[in-house]
Design an enzyme around this catalytic site. Structure first.
Site, PDB file in Angstrom:
ATOM      1  N   SER A 111     -36.485 -28.075 -41.867  1.00 44.77           N
ATOM      2  CA  SER A 111     -36.610 -28.279 -43.314  1.00 44.77           C
ATOM      3  C   SER A 111     -36.131 -29.664 -43.713  1.00 44.77           C
ATOM      4  O   SER A 111     -35.291 -30.275 -43.056  1.00 44.77           O
ATOM      5  CB  SER A 111     -35.794 -27.231 -44.072  1.00 44.77           C
ATOM      6  OG  SER A 111     -36.277 -25.940 -43.809  1.00 44.77           O
TER       7      SER A 111
HETATM    8  N1  SAH Z   1     -33.977 -23.008 -40.932  1.00 44.94           N
HETATM    9  C1  SAH Z   1     -34.889 -23.754 -40.101  1.00 44.94           C
HETATM   10  C2  SAH Z   1     -36.239 -23.876 -40.778  1.00 44.94           C
HETATM   11  C3  SAH Z   1     -37.340 -23.635 -39.813  1.00 44.94           C
HETATM   12  S1  SAH Z   1     -38.941 -23.396 -40.503  1.00 44.94           S
HETATM   13  C4  SAH Z   1     -34.332 -25.105 -39.713  1.00 44.94           C
HETATM   14  O1  SAH Z   1     -33.296 -25.516 -40.266  1.00 44.94           O
HETATM   15  O2  SAH Z   1     -34.885 -25.756 -38.857  1.00 44.94           O
HETATM   16  C5  SAH Z   1     -38.997 -21.645 -40.704  1.00 44.94           C
HETATM   17  C6  SAH Z   1     -38.787 -20.796 -39.510  1.00 44.94           C
HETATM   18  O3  SAH Z   1     -38.980 -19.439 -39.887  1.00 44.94           O
HETATM   19  C7  SAH Z   1     -39.724 -21.046 -38.334  1.00 44.94           C
HETATM   20  O4  SAH Z   1     -38.970 -21.294 -37.185  1.00 44.94           O
HETATM   21  C8  SAH Z   1     -40.511 -19.743 -38.212  1.00 44.94           C
HETATM   22  O5  SAH Z   1     -40.881 -19.420 -36.888  1.00 44.94           O
HETATM   23  C9  SAH Z   1     -39.526 -18.742 -38.801  1.00 44.94           C
HETATM   24  N2  SAH Z   1     -40.119 -17.489 -39.277  1.00 44.94           N
HETATM   25  C10 SAH Z   1     -41.348 -17.317 -39.827  1.00 44.94           C
HETATM   26  N3  SAH Z   1     -41.533 -16.020 -40.158  1.00 44.94           N
HETATM   27  C11 SAH Z   1     -40.393 -15.360 -39.809  1.00 44.94           C
HETATM   28  C12 SAH Z   1     -39.997 -13.994 -39.895  1.00 44.94           C
HETATM   29  N4  SAH Z   1     -40.797 -13.045 -40.379  1.00 44.94           N
HETATM   30  N5  SAH Z   1     -38.748 -13.675 -39.429  1.00 44.94           N
HETATM   31  C13 SAH Z   1     -37.932 -14.624 -38.918  1.00 44.94           C
HETATM   32  N6  SAH Z   1     -38.273 -15.940 -38.819  1.00 44.94           N
HETATM   33  C14 SAH Z   1     -39.486 -16.305 -39.256  1.00 44.94           C
END
Ligand code: SAH
Length: 213
Positions: free
Chosen positions: A64
């Site tokens: 993010s």
């Molecule tokens: N908090 C992360 C943001 C990553 S982007 C950071 O700081 O890097 C969002 C993430 O959510 C991705 O890795 C994606 O695979 C995950 N994601 C998507 N759907 C999800 C779900 N249903 N349950 C858990 N994680 C999920």
């Protein structure tokens, strides 16, 4: 895994940029100042790591934008030792911010590859938390209730199950909406039967996945 004076200098510039954009929580800002974001990326391109931008982390996902991480964390109003559920572990950067603020973090990731990678990587940097592989839409009932819940992917709607897993007095911060743009929601659990929902502007997240490997 190196952190240099140059990286530190770039982080200070990023912190000033976030202050300029309205972030004021000192403990959030000091985490942005402290955490070596360049180490959370596939290729440590310094020039990208400390730009206020989202960045690809593999498996079609992104780390993010620092502003978004700071904004969501500020909205959570964390107190030390609170139990926090993060949906979407991704690179682990947001988790590191929460851990650095002395939260007891439970983080859940839907993609096996990212789950495995970040579960190995984050403790190496000294950030320890509880990693789970599964569907964050359903939360982690077994470890509920949580003081705070943060969703870091775009959810199609406010997950009812997660409200149940929130303590009375707890706060959930979640980007809600399909498509390219989501509206940041703060859901405060006022009692077992009452919630207060407020919205906090538009953001862009990768979508919440439903049935993934
Ligand atoms: N908090 C992360 C943001 C990553 S982007 C950071 O700081 O890097 C969002 C993430 O959510 C991705 O890795 C994606 O695979 C995950 N994601 C998507 N759907 C999800 C779900 N249903 N349950 C858990 N994680 C999920």
């Amino acid at each position: 895994m190196k952190d240099t004076f140059r990286h530190k200098g770039l982080r200070q510039i990023l912190v000033d940029e976030l202050i300029g954009k309205g972030i004021s929580d000192q403990s959030v800002l000091s985490m942005i100042n402290e955490i070596p974001r360049h180490l959370f990326m596939d290729n440590a391109f310094v020039q990208f790591a400390y730009k206020d931008k989202a960045f690809p982390i593999g498996s079609g996902q992104t780390i993010s934008q620092p502003y978004t991480v700071a904004f969501q964390t500020e909205l959570l109003q964390l107190n030390p030792y609170e139990k926090v559920l993060e949906v979407g572990t991704g690179s682990g950067y947001q988790a590191a911010v929460l851990i650095g603020m002395e939260s007891n973090v439970y983080t859940i990731e839907r993609q096996k590859e990212l789950f495995t990678k970040t579960k190995d990587f984050l403790p190496k940097l000294g950030y320890n938390c509880n990693f789970y592989y599964g569907d964050g839409y359903k939360g982690l009932d077994k470890f509920s209730p949580f003081d705070k819940i943060i969703i870091t992917c775009g959810a199609p709607n406010i997950p009812e199950g997660l409200i149940k897993q929130l303590k009375v007095g707890g706060r959930m911060v979640a980007p809600i909406g399909n498509g390219d743009v989501q509206v940041m929601h703060l859901i405060e659990k006022l009692s077992e039967t009452e919630i207060r929902t407020t919205t906090h502007g538009e953001f862009s997240f990768v979508p919440m996945l439903n049935n993934k490997n």
